[in-house]
Design an enzyme around this catalytic site. Structure first.
Site, mmCIF file in Angstrom:
data_model
loop_
_atom_site.group_PDB
_atom_site.id
_atom_site.type_symbol
_atom_site.label_atom_id
_atom_site.label_comp_id
_atom_site.label_asym_id
_atom_site.label_seq_id
_atom_site.Cartn_x
_atom_site.Cartn_y
_atom_site.Cartn_z
ATOM 1 N N LEU A 32 0.816 -1.213 0.000
ATOM 2 C CA LEU A 32 0.000 0.000 0.000
ATOM 3 C C LEU A 32 0.851 1.265 0.000
ATOM 4 O O LEU A 32 0.346 2.346 -0.276
ATOM 5 C CB LEU A 32 -0.933 0.015 1.223
ATOM 6 C CG LEU A 32 -2.106 -0.970 1.203
ATOM 7 C CD1 LEU A 32 -2.900 -0.862 2.499
ATOM 8 C CD2 LEU A 32 -3.003 -0.722 0.009
ATOM 9 N N GLY A 33 2.129 1.117 0.340
ATOM 10 C CA GLY A 33 3.000 2.286 0.346
ATOM 11 C C GLY A 33 3.316 2.820 1.730
ATOM 12 O O GLY A 33 3.417 4.037 1.925
ATOM 13 N N ASP B 104 13.133 -0.052 0.824
ATOM 14 C CA ASP B 104 12.440 1.043 1.502
ATOM 15 C C ASP B 104 13.421 2.064 2.069
ATOM 16 O O ASP B 104 13.093 3.248 2.185
ATOM 17 C CB ASP B 104 11.540 0.508 2.622
ATOM 18 C CG ASP B 104 10.146 0.150 2.123
ATOM 19 O OD1 ASP B 104 9.611 0.905 1.295
ATOM 20 O OD2 ASP B 104 9.596 -0.876 2.548
ATOM 21 N N GLU C 133 4.476 -13.783 11.009
ATOM 22 C CA GLU C 133 5.877 -13.362 11.087
ATOM 23 C C GLU C 133 6.046 -12.024 11.809
ATOM 24 O O GLU C 133 7.098 -11.752 12.389
ATOM 25 C CB GLU C 133 6.477 -13.251 9.681
ATOM 26 C CG GLU C 133 6.511 -14.553 8.895
ATOM 27 C CD GLU C 133 5.280 -14.706 8.017
ATOM 28 O OE1 GLU C 133 4.264 -14.026 8.300
ATOM 29 O OE2 GLU C 133 5.331 -15.508 7.075
ATOM 30 N N LYS D 79 -15.708 1.242 0.352
ATOM 31 C CA LYS D 79 -16.042 0.306 1.417
ATOM 32 C C LYS D 79 -15.073 0.470 2.588
ATOM 33 O O LYS D 79 -13.855 0.351 2.436
ATOM 34 C CB LYS D 79 -15.997 -1.132 0.898
ATOM 35 C CG LYS D 79 -17.086 -1.450 -0.131
ATOM 36 C CD LYS D 79 -18.476 -1.315 0.495
ATOM 37 C CE LYS D 79 -19.565 -1.711 -0.489
ATOM 38 N NZ LYS D 79 -20.918 -1.593 0.115
ATOM 39 N N CYS E 10 28.450 -0.526 -12.335
ATOM 40 C CA CYS E 10 28.868 -1.803 -11.762
ATOM 41 C C CYS E 10 29.087 -2.838 -12.866
ATOM 42 O O CYS E 10 30.073 -2.778 -13.591
ATOM 43 C CB CYS E 10 27.847 -2.271 -10.723
ATOM 44 S SG CYS E 10 28.444 -3.633 -9.678
ATOM 45 N N MET F 76 29.865 -1.289 -16.108
ATOM 46 C CA MET F 76 31.251 -0.898 -16.359
ATOM 47 C C MET F 76 32.060 -2.111 -16.795
ATOM 48 O O MET F 76 32.877 -2.037 -17.720
ATOM 49 C CB MET F 76 31.891 -0.274 -15.117
ATOM 50 C CG MET F 76 33.312 0.225 -15.384
ATOM 51 S SD MET F 76 34.210 0.823 -13.932
ATOM 52 C CE MET F 76 35.363 -0.535 -13.689
ATOM 53 N N GLU G 226 34.069 -14.077 -13.480
ATOM 54 C CA GLU G 226 32.769 -14.462 -12.935
ATOM 55 C C GLU G 226 32.026 -15.355 -13.921
ATOM 56 O O GLU G 226 31.277 -16.248 -13.521
ATOM 57 C CB GLU G 226 31.930 -13.212 -12.624
ATOM 58 C CG GLU G 226 30.562 -13.525 -12.033
ATOM 59 C CD GLU G 226 29.790 -12.283 -11.621
ATOM 60 O OE1 GLU G 226 28.734 -12.444 -10.987
ATOM 61 O OE2 GLU G 226 30.230 -11.159 -11.925
ATOM 62 N N HIS H 23 27.792 2.459 -7.288
ATOM 63 C CA HIS H 23 26.359 2.616 -7.542
ATOM 64 C C HIS H 23 25.930 4.038 -7.182
ATOM 65 O O HIS H 23 25.370 4.271 -6.099
ATOM 66 C CB HIS H 23 25.557 1.603 -6.719
ATOM 67 C CG HIS H 23 25.668 0.199 -7.197
ATOM 68 N ND1 HIS H 23 24.796 -0.351 -8.114
ATOM 69 C CD2 HIS H 23 26.576 -0.777 -6.908
ATOM 70 C CE1 HIS H 23 25.137 -1.609 -8.359
ATOM 71 N NE2 HIS H 23 26.220 -1.889 -7.638
ATOM 72 N N GLU I 39 23.483 5.688 -8.061
ATOM 73 C CA GLU I 39 22.035 5.849 -7.907
ATOM 74 C C GLU I 39 21.613 5.895 -6.448
ATOM 75 O O GLU I 39 20.570 6.461 -6.104
ATOM 76 C CB GLU I 39 21.281 4.722 -8.627
ATOM 77 C CG GLU I 39 21.429 3.332 -8.038
ATOM 78 C CD GLU I 39 22.594 2.532 -8.603
ATOM 79 O OE1 GLU I 39 22.553 1.289 -8.548
ATOM 80 O OE2 GLU I 39 23.558 3.154 -9.092
#
Length: 554
Positions: free
Chosen positions: A15-16, A71, A148, A186, A380, A383, A404, A518, A520
């Site tokens: 729901l945010g 989050d 949980e 509702k 990452c 690159m 890798e 990173h 971002e």
């Protein structure tokens, strides 16, 4: 003690809660309060570091190298507080801590139980993360009723008993669905969700009611009556066009005033100045330019896997009033050498990832951008793909690859980092047999930029810090050979041992840049990030035929 706002969710997930909590935090911060945020996650993983991006979305990395829930990315995009591993708490970490204490004998032979030992550890983690702040918001993951989440809910119930209503607030986010066939909103699901919460001893102080449309006053009164919540504290959260407009919406409904009144902070808090958020929303709603960026990734079917990348591109655009359209391209689809998906785009971004699936597609995307002179931004793995492309097709290193993906490569231009120095000065060592969880080069690392490079121009300074999350790195054995072939090593670690950024000379390509970090994770809607702003500007220039049509900035 720091006043705590506990944010729970009901009826359905997604729901945010994180956005709502972060939006409130941004308003309180705008009122001059020192604010922090904490996420309590009920899964048993110690952290999300080894979880599938298709299930969990991106792994967000903090300055201190914690691998956390996405989050926390929302939190840092809305508030200016830099978070740490203390701000991300999982059931796995709680149990790990308790079991370690039991093995040490800290409980002096007691039978270790969920109550009090697990709940006490949860409370300790909350206290540790929130000390010395004016207000803290604590989001409990999952939905009320999930088995949980019960230990976390019990822990916050105990906190309320101990601290009282003047130091704790329960904020519950719920759904008020619109039934099109009946033409009605509702409220019954909200009533049942609050009933479930009250059955475990928690009475909400505030209800945030998510809905497709504005909730009429009559329905708000009904919700208040049947949930024992003040009508003033029943806050509508209708769908909005611009996510970053949520602080303005919550401020309009006076949510921050409810918090200030309950915590008696009127003498501390100033009036909220949300002009920065107004500017952000205005820039998004009224763009003056538009570009399309292809994001070539491995997990594009679940775009939350690249949540921060997508947001950072939008931030880079809004800083120059440019709408950034994202075209998601599956890297594997390019491996048949059909580059049709990259036609008619203004820039190519290749984000991070792990494993050999799709890597050749990323290499081909780099080659296409290099040969067609399309602005290219590699992050990452992006690159590493650019280095492999350059080694194979420019430097003449046939069979060049990352170990890798091919441990028998004759030219391993990308190899496992076996040793590096952390920000505290400690030396970390790894090998192929090391555990996967928590064993990468993680967190904020400083790097020195080379004079005269594009990255030096974009950042405007010689030393920058960026967050890392990787296990493989540019192989220094090939540094000289690739530089001789024209590749520019634009940034290196402070001890000169690791290549951090590469680029192509501007006489060879208008904008070709890749970084191992990173960036971002450090982009915000109010400030953007130099690399993303520069990338979007280059995309605008390409669209305009090499010349920007209009210089604009927020």
């Amino acid at each position: 003690m720091t006043p705590l706002i506990f944010v729970t969710g009901g009826v359905v997930s997604s729901l945010g809660k994180g956005i709502a909590a972060a939006s409130l935090a941004s308003i309180l911060e705008a009122r001059g309060l020192k604010v922090t945020m904490v996420k309590l996650d009920p899964y048993i993983n110690v952290d999300p570091g080894t979880m599938s991006p298709f299930q969990h979305g991106e792994v967000y990395v903090t300055d201190d190298g914690a691998e956390t829930d996405l989050d926390l990315g929302h939190y840092e995009r809305f508030v200016r507080t830099r978070l740490s591993r203390n701000n991300s708490v999982t059931t796995g970490r709680i149990y790990q801590n308790v079991i370690c204490k039991e093995r040490r004998g800290d409980y002096l032979g007691a039978t270790v139980q969920v109550i009090p030992h697990i709940t006490d550890e949860i409370r300790r983690c909350i206290d540790e993360a929130t000390a010395s702040f004016d207000v803290a918001l604590v989001e409990i993951g999952g939905t009320v009723g999930d088995i949980e989440s019960l230990p976390f809910l019990e822990a916050i119930r105990q906190v309320r008993i101990e601290r009282g209503a003047e130091r704790t607030m329960f904020m519950h986010l719920t759904l008020v669905p619109y039934i099109a066939a009946a033409g009605e909103l509702k409220t019954k699901p909200t009533q049942h969700s609050v009933k479930e919460l009250r059955s475990i001893g928690i009475q909400p102080d505030v209800l945030l009611c998510r809905s497709e449309q504005v909730i009429p006053d009559s329905e708000r009164r009904k919700i208040a009556l049947f949930t024992n919540v003040s009508e003033r504290a029943v806050i509508g959260c209708p769908d909005i066009d611009v996510l970053y407009g949520m602080p303005l919406e919550l401020r309009r409904q006076g949510l921050d005033e409810i918090v200030i009144d309950q915590f008696k902070l009127s003498g501390t808090a100033s009036l909220a100045d949300l002009s920065e958020w107004e500017d952000v929303v205005d820039a998004i709603k009224h763009p003056l330019d538009e570009v399309t960026i292809a994001v070539v990734g491995k997990y594009v079917d679940y775009q939350d896997a690249y949540k921060s990348v997508g947001e950072a591109l939008k931030h880079g655009g809004l800083r120059q009033r440019t709408k950034v359209n994202l075209k998601w391209v599956e890297a594997q689809d390019l491996e048949g050498s059909d580059m049709g998906a990259l036609k008619d785009i203004d820039g190519i971004l290749v984000p991070g990832g792990f494993g050999d699936r799709g890597f050749e597609g990323k290499v081909l995307a780099s080659r296409y951008a290099r040969e067609q002179r399309v602005p290219y931004f590699g992050i990452c793995y992006g690159m590493q793909a650019a280095v492999v492309d350059y080694a194979r097709h420019v430097a003449g290193l046939e069979g060049a690859n990352s170990t890798e993906n091919d441990r028998q490569s004759p030219h391993p231009v990308i190899a496992l980092i076996t040793e590096w120095r952390t920000t505290t000065g400690e030396v970390e060592r790894r090998d192929e047999k090391s555990d996967l969880g928590g064993t990468m080069r993680l967190g904020l690392q400083e790097q020195r930029l080379k004079a005269g490079t594009l990255v030096r121009e974009l950042y405007g300074r010689d030393v920058v810090g960026e967050r890392h999350r990787h296990r493989y790195e540019f192989n220094n054995r090939y540094r000289t050979q690739l530089e001789d072939a024209g590749l520019v090593i634009a940034a290196k670690s402070m001890d000169d041992t690791l290549v951090e950024m590469i680029e192509l000379p501007r006489e060879m390509h208008p904008w070709f840049l890749a970084c191992q970090a990173h960036p971002e994770f450090l982009s915000t809607p109010r400030d953007g990030h130099p690399l993303f702003i520069g990338f979007v500007k280059a995309a605008r220039a390409r669209k305009a035929g090499g010349k920007l049509l209009r210089e604009v900035c927020v």
